[in-house]
Design a protein around this motif. Structure first.
Motif, short mmCIF file in Angstrom:
data_model
loop_
_atom_site.label_atom_id
_atom_site.label_comp_id
_atom_site.label_asym_id
_atom_site.label_seq_id
_atom_site.Cartn_x
_atom_site.Cartn_y
_atom_site.Cartn_z
N GLY A 128 54.77 35.95 34.56
CA GLY A 128 55.91 35.03 34.60
C GLY A 128 56.55 34.78 33.24
N PHE A 129 56.01 35.37 32.20
CA PHE A 129 56.55 35.11 30.86
C PHE A 129 57.89 35.81 30.68
CE2 PHE A 129 57.04 36.34 26.39
CZ PHE A 129 57.12 35.08 25.83
N THR A 170 49.03 38.07 22.78
CA THR A 170 50.49 37.95 22.80
C THR A 170 50.90 36.92 23.84
OG1 THR A 170 50.77 39.64 24.49
CG2 THR A 170 50.73 40.40 22.19
N CYS A 171 52.13 36.46 23.75
CA CYS A 171 52.65 35.54 24.77
C CYS A 171 52.63 36.18 26.15
CB CYS A 171 54.06 35.09 24.41
SG CYS A 171 54.12 33.95 23.00
N GLU A 172 52.94 37.46 26.20
CA GLU A 172 52.94 38.17 27.48
C GLU A 172 51.56 38.15 28.11
OE1 GLU A 172 54.31 39.28 24.66
OE2 GLU A 172 56.42 39.56 25.13
N PRO A 188 56.43 28.48 23.55
CA PRO A 188 57.22 27.52 24.30
C PRO A 188 58.33 28.25 25.07
CG PRO A 188 57.77 27.42 21.98
CD PRO A 188 56.69 28.42 22.13
N GLN A 189 58.60 27.79 26.25
CA GLN A 189 59.66 28.38 27.06
C GLN A 189 60.78 27.36 27.17
OE1 GLN A 189 58.93 31.93 29.12
NE2 GLN A 189 58.83 31.57 26.93
N SER A 190 61.97 27.75 26.74
CA SER A 190 63.09 26.81 26.76
C SER A 190 64.00 27.09 27.93
CB SER A 190 63.87 26.92 25.44
OG SER A 190 64.47 28.19 25.33
N SER A 191 64.63 26.04 28.36
CA SER A 191 65.67 26.18 29.38
C SER A 191 66.87 25.43 28.81
CB SER A 191 65.22 25.61 30.72
OG SER A 191 64.74 24.29 30.56
N GLY A 192 67.73 26.18 28.18
CA GLY A 192 68.86 25.55 27.50
C GLY A 192 68.39 24.96 26.19
N ASP A 193 68.66 23.68 26.00
CA ASP A 193 68.30 23.02 24.75
C ASP A 193 66.93 22.36 24.79
OD1 ASP A 193 70.71 23.76 23.68
OD2 ASP A 193 71.72 21.87 24.13
#
Length: 178
Positions: free
Chosen positions: A61-62, A53-55, A95-100
């Motif tokens: 930190g996920f 899993t992503c976790e 993938p980790q997004s921050s806004g767009d």
């Protein structure tokens, strides 16, 4: 008529002779040993790595709230991004997004030897440099400090990984390796 009766008797005789041969082909159930051989191949799929899993991949930190929506994966698939291969090969792409914008990538999946050769050739053709690494083979930009958006890729014992930096890559490989 006698000739016809003789031919009929000969046909019965031959049929009688061939009847003992019918049970002998039943000795060919040794051919059913092939399915047993095929059954010995069935443990191979169970030897595949357990689902990650992503976790588990990213660790403490996920943040699942930073995953982009499903249409992001559809978009990068339509653009021909190799990142979706992590999903296609039965793994995860986180993938980790921050806004767009996507701020970090993490990916893991099993990979066949043939697919690994294809991906290594692709990475080399894109200018990444491959070489031995603590865990397996590492591909990254020739000078990662000058290319902050270049991803780092690793191939480790029938699996492959991607991360935004080689440091992140080391961390996610360690999170998944036994």
């Amino acid at each position: 008529m006698r000739l016809g009766a003789a031919a009929l008797a000969l046909a019965f005789l031959l049929a009688g002779c061939s009847t003992p041969d019918v049970p002998q082909p039943t000795a060919t159930p040794t051919a059913t040993a092939s399915p047993t051989a095929a059954a010995t191949t069935s443990p191979t799929p169970s030897a595949e790595p357990a689902a990650v899993t992503c976790e588990q991949l990213v660790g403490p930190g996920f943040d699942p709230t930073l995953l982009p929506p499903q249409d992001y994966f559809d978009k990068i698939r339509s653009e021909g991004s190799p990142l979706v291969l992590f999903l296609d090969y039965g793994g995860v792409l986180c993938p980790q997004s921050s806004g767009d914008e996507i701020g970090a990538f993490y990916g893991y999946s099993p990979i066949s030897a043939a697919d690994q050769a294809t991906q290594e050739a692709r990475l080399s053709s894109e200018g990444l440099v491959g070489g031995p690494w603590d865990y397996g083979i590492l591909y990254q930009a020739p000078d990662p400090s000058n290319e902050p958006y270049a991803l780092a890729w690793a191939f480790v014992d029938g699996t492959w990984f991607v991360a935004s930096t080689s440091e992140s890559l080391r961390s996610i490989v360690a999170n998944v390796q036994p």
